[in-house]
Scaffold this motif. Structure first.
Motif, PDB file in Angstrom:
ATOM      1  N   MET A   1       0.825  -1.192   0.000  1.00  0.00           N
ATOM      2  CA  MET A   1       0.000   0.000   0.000  1.00  0.00           C
ATOM      3  C   MET A   1       0.866   1.252   0.000  1.00  0.00           C
ATOM      4  SD  MET A   1      -2.968   1.288  -0.198  1.00  0.00           S
ATOM      5  CE  MET A   1      -4.133   0.001   0.076  1.00  0.00           C
ATOM      6  N   ALA A   2       2.022   1.186   0.633  1.00  0.00           N
ATOM      7  CA  ALA A   2       2.905   2.349   0.669  1.00  0.00           C
ATOM      8  C   ALA A   2       3.333   2.745  -0.743  1.00  0.00           C
ATOM      9  CB  ALA A   2       4.132   2.072   1.537  1.00  0.00           C
ATOM     10  N   VAL A   3       3.656   1.772  -1.558  1.00  0.00           N
ATOM     11  CA  VAL A   3       4.051   2.053  -2.944  1.00  0.00           C
ATOM     12  C   VAL A   3       2.875   2.638  -3.710  1.00  0.00           C
ATOM     13  CG1 VAL A   3       4.834   1.005  -5.100  1.00  0.00           C
ATOM     14  CG2 VAL A   3       5.815   0.269  -2.948  1.00  0.00           C
ATOM     15  N   SER A   4       1.705   2.096  -3.498  1.00  0.00           N
ATOM     16  CA  SER A   4       0.508   2.584  -4.174  1.00  0.00           C
ATOM     17  C   SER A   4       0.228   4.049  -3.841  1.00  0.00           C
ATOM     18  CB  SER A   4      -0.695   1.728  -3.787  1.00  0.00           C
ATOM     19  OG  SER A   4      -1.874   2.229  -4.353  1.00  0.00           O
ATOM     20  N   VAL A   5       0.316   4.397  -2.574  1.00  0.00           N
ATOM     21  CA  VAL A   5       0.057   5.775  -2.145  1.00  0.00           C
ATOM     22  C   VAL A   5       1.077   6.735  -2.753  1.00  0.00           C
ATOM     23  CG1 VAL A   5       0.050   7.315  -0.141  1.00  0.00           C
ATOM     24  CG2 VAL A   5      -1.151   5.142  -0.033  1.00  0.00           C
ATOM     25  N   LYS A   6       2.348   6.349  -2.747  1.00  0.00           N
ATOM     26  CA  LYS A   6       3.391   7.218  -3.322  1.00  0.00           C
ATOM     27  C   LYS A   6       3.207   7.398  -4.826  1.00  0.00           C
ATOM     28  CE  LYS A   6       5.668   8.380   0.256  1.00  0.00           C
ATOM     29  NZ  LYS A   6       5.660   9.760   0.713  1.00  0.00           N
ATOM     30  N   LEU A   7       2.824   6.343  -5.526  1.00  0.00           N
ATOM     31  CA  LEU A   7       2.588   6.465  -6.970  1.00  0.00           C
ATOM     32  C   LEU A   7       1.386   7.362  -7.265  1.00  0.00           C
ATOM     33  CD1 LEU A   7       3.302   2.829  -8.168  1.00  0.00           C
ATOM     34  CD2 LEU A   7       4.605   4.885  -8.735  1.00  0.00           C
ATOM     35  N   GLU A   8       0.374   7.273  -6.441  1.00  0.00           N
ATOM     36  CA  GLU A   8      -0.795   8.138  -6.615  1.00  0.00           C
ATOM     37  C   GLU A   8      -0.417   9.596  -6.385  1.00  0.00           C
ATOM     38  OE1 GLU A   8      -4.491   9.177  -7.751  1.00  0.00           O
ATOM     39  OE2 GLU A   8      -3.724   7.131  -7.784  1.00  0.00           O
ATOM     40  N   GLU A   9       0.417   9.854  -5.382  1.00  0.00           N
ATOM     41  CA  GLU A   9       0.899  11.218  -5.135  1.00  0.00           C
ATOM     42  C   GLU A   9       1.700  11.728  -6.329  1.00  0.00           C
ATOM     43  OE1 GLU A   9       3.116  11.096  -1.511  1.00  0.00           O
ATOM     44  OE2 GLU A   9       1.344  10.727  -0.284  1.00  0.00           O
ATOM     45  N   LYS A  10       2.549  10.883  -6.884  1.00  0.00           N
ATOM     46  CA  LYS A  10       3.354  11.254  -8.051  1.00  0.00           C
ATOM     47  C   LYS A  10       2.459  11.556  -9.250  1.00  0.00           C
ATOM     48  CE  LYS A  10       7.038  11.550 -10.690  1.00  0.00           C
ATOM     49  NZ  LYS A  10       7.923  12.676 -10.660  1.00  0.00           N
ATOM     50  N   ALA A  11       1.395  10.776  -9.417  1.00  0.00           N
ATOM     51  CA  ALA A  11       0.471  10.983 -10.533  1.00  0.00           C
ATOM     52  C   ALA A  11      -0.169  12.369 -10.471  1.00  0.00           C
ATOM     53  CB  ALA A  11      -0.607   9.905 -10.539  1.00  0.00           C
ATOM     54  N   GLN A  50      -9.424   2.582   4.994  1.00  0.00           N
ATOM     55  CA  GLN A  50      -8.746   2.790   6.274  1.00  0.00           C
ATOM     56  C   GLN A  50      -7.229   2.641   6.117  1.00  0.00           C
ATOM     57  OE1 GLN A  50     -10.516  -0.210   8.711  1.00  0.00           O
ATOM     58  NE2 GLN A  50     -12.315   1.025   9.224  1.00  0.00           N
ATOM     59  N   LEU A  51      -6.809   1.614   5.388  1.00  0.00           N
ATOM     60  CA  LEU A  51      -5.385   1.379   5.184  1.00  0.00           C
ATOM     61  C   LEU A  51      -4.755   2.498   4.365  1.00  0.00           C
ATOM     62  CD1 LEU A  51      -2.949  -0.467   5.568  1.00  0.00           C
ATOM     63  CD2 LEU A  51      -3.664  -1.704   3.509  1.00  0.00           C
ATOM     64  N   ARG A  52      -5.442   2.928   3.327  1.00  0.00           N
ATOM     65  CA  ARG A  52      -4.946   4.026   2.485  1.00  0.00           C
ATOM     66  C   ARG A  52      -4.798   5.301   3.305  1.00  0.00           C
ATOM     67  NH1 ARG A  52      -8.839   3.905  -1.075  1.00  0.00           N
ATOM     68  NH2 ARG A  52      -7.961   2.146  -2.193  1.00  0.00           N
ATOM     69  N   ALA A  53      -5.749   5.567   4.192  1.00  0.00           N
ATOM     70  CA  ALA A  53      -5.692   6.759   5.043  1.00  0.00           C
ATOM     71  C   ALA A  53      -4.492   6.696   5.990  1.00  0.00           C
ATOM     72  CB  ALA A  53      -6.987   6.897   5.838  1.00  0.00           C
ATOM     73  N   LYS A  54      -4.225   5.521   6.547  1.00  0.00           N
ATOM     74  CA  LYS A  54      -3.062   5.370   7.429  1.00  0.00           C
ATOM     75  C   LYS A  54      -1.772   5.678   6.676  1.00  0.00           C
ATOM     76  CE  LYS A  54      -4.689   3.464  11.330  1.00  0.00           C
ATOM     77  NZ  LYS A  54      -4.537   4.086  12.631  1.00  0.00           N
ATOM     78  N   HIS A  55      -1.648   5.113   5.475  1.00  0.00           N
ATOM     79  CA  HIS A  55      -0.426   5.319   4.688  1.00  0.00           C
ATOM     80  C   HIS A  55      -0.300   6.758   4.203  1.00  0.00           C
ATOM     81  CE1 HIS A  55       1.459   1.315   4.268  1.00  0.00           C
ATOM     82  NE2 HIS A  55       0.277   0.935   4.715  1.00  0.00           N
ATOM     83  N   ALA A  56      -1.409   7.375   3.850  1.00  0.00           N
ATOM     84  CA  ALA A  56      -1.372   8.772   3.410  1.00  0.00           C
ATOM     85  C   ALA A  56      -0.959   9.698   4.554  1.00  0.00           C
ATOM     86  CB  ALA A  56      -2.732   9.181   2.856  1.00  0.00           C
ATOM     87  N   ALA A  57      -1.251   9.276   5.787  1.00  0.00           N
ATOM     88  CA  ALA A  57      -0.874  10.063   6.967  1.00  0.00           C
ATOM     89  C   ALA A  57       0.557   9.778   7.412  1.00  0.00           C
ATOM     90  CB  ALA A  57      -1.846   9.781   8.109  1.00  0.00           C
ATOM     91  N   GLY A  58       1.267   8.938   6.652  1.00  0.00           N
ATOM     92  CA  GLY A  58       2.654   8.652   6.968  1.00  0.00           C
ATOM     93  C   GLY A  58       2.879   7.445   7.860  1.00  0.00           C
ATOM     94  N   SER A  61       3.748   1.563   8.484  1.00  0.00           N
ATOM     95  CA  SER A  61       3.930   0.244   9.064  1.00  0.00           C
ATOM     96  C   SER A  61       2.611  -0.506   9.248  1.00  0.00           C
ATOM     97  CB  SER A  61       4.655   0.349  10.408  1.00  0.00           C
ATOM     98  OG  SER A  61       3.861   1.049  11.339  1.00  0.00           O
ATOM     99  N   PHE A  62       1.528   0.020   8.699  1.00  0.00           N
ATOM    100  CA  PHE A  62       0.239  -0.643   8.818  1.00  0.00           C
ATOM    101  C   PHE A  62      -0.026  -1.510   7.599  1.00  0.00           C
ATOM    102  CE2 PHE A  62      -0.250   2.331  12.158  1.00  0.00           C
ATOM    103  CZ  PHE A  62      -1.175   1.785  13.015  1.00  0.00           C
ATOM    104  N   GLY A  63      -0.716  -2.627   7.832  1.00  0.00           N
ATOM    105  CA  GLY A  63      -1.053  -3.548   6.756  1.00  0.00           C
ATOM    106  C   GLY A  63      -2.314  -4.308   7.102  1.00  0.00           C
ATOM    107  N   ILE A  64      -2.543  -5.405   6.391  1.00  0.00           N
ATOM    108  CA  ILE A  64      -3.744  -6.213   6.581  1.00  0.00           C
ATOM    109  C   ILE A  64      -3.388  -7.489   7.332  1.00  0.00           C
ATOM    110  CG2 ILE A  64      -5.574  -7.501   5.393  1.00  0.00           C
ATOM    111  CD1 ILE A  64      -5.834  -4.508   5.036  1.00  0.00           C
ATOM    112  N   ASP A  65      -4.148  -7.784   8.368  1.00  0.00           N
ATOM    113  CA  ASP A  65      -4.032  -9.057   9.074  1.00  0.00           C
ATOM    114  C   ASP A  65      -4.664 -10.122   8.179  1.00  0.00           C
ATOM    115  OD1 ASP A  65      -4.415 -11.325  10.622  1.00  0.00           O
ATOM    116  OD2 ASP A  65      -5.028 -10.215  12.402  1.00  0.00           O
ATOM    117  N   GLY A  66      -3.879 -11.087   7.738  1.00  0.00           N
ATOM    118  CA  GLY A  66      -4.343 -12.097   6.796  1.00  0.00           C
ATOM    119  C   GLY A  66      -5.333 -13.088   7.372  1.00  0.00           C
TER     120      GLY A  66
END
Length: 79
Positions: A1-11, A50-58, A61-66
């Motif tokens: 998700m961290a990579v996804s958020v950074k790529l969206e910011e770059k876009a 929720q996960l995207r919001a956590k990553h966008a806020a910096g 280290s948050f992810g999904i419990d499998g």
């Protein structure tokens, strides 16, 4: 998700059709957490938001419990 958020910011910084590849790869990177949530029977839209919001806020280290399909701190799981 961290990579996804950074790529969206770059876009957002790129003009015109050059945004397309950034957004496409950003969406593709969300497949893994989405699949984890769906396999656990969770609400993919709500959980990914929720996960995207956590990553966008910096909070990268948050992810999904499998097992539970919920957003959790990966440091608590030793990851």
């Amino acid at each position: 998700m961290a990579v996804s958020v950074k790529l969206e910011e770059k876009a957002k910084l790129v003009d015109g059709v050059e945004q397309g590849p950034y957004r496409a790869v950003s969406e593709a990177m969300e497949v893994i957490p989405r699949t984890l949530v769906q396999n656990c029977g969770g609400n993919a839209i709500k959980t990914l938001t929720q996960l995207r919001a956590k990553h966008a806020a910096g909070e990268h280290s948050f992810g999904i419990d499998g097992e539970a399909g919920k957003v959790v701190g990966m440091k608590d799981y030793g990851v």
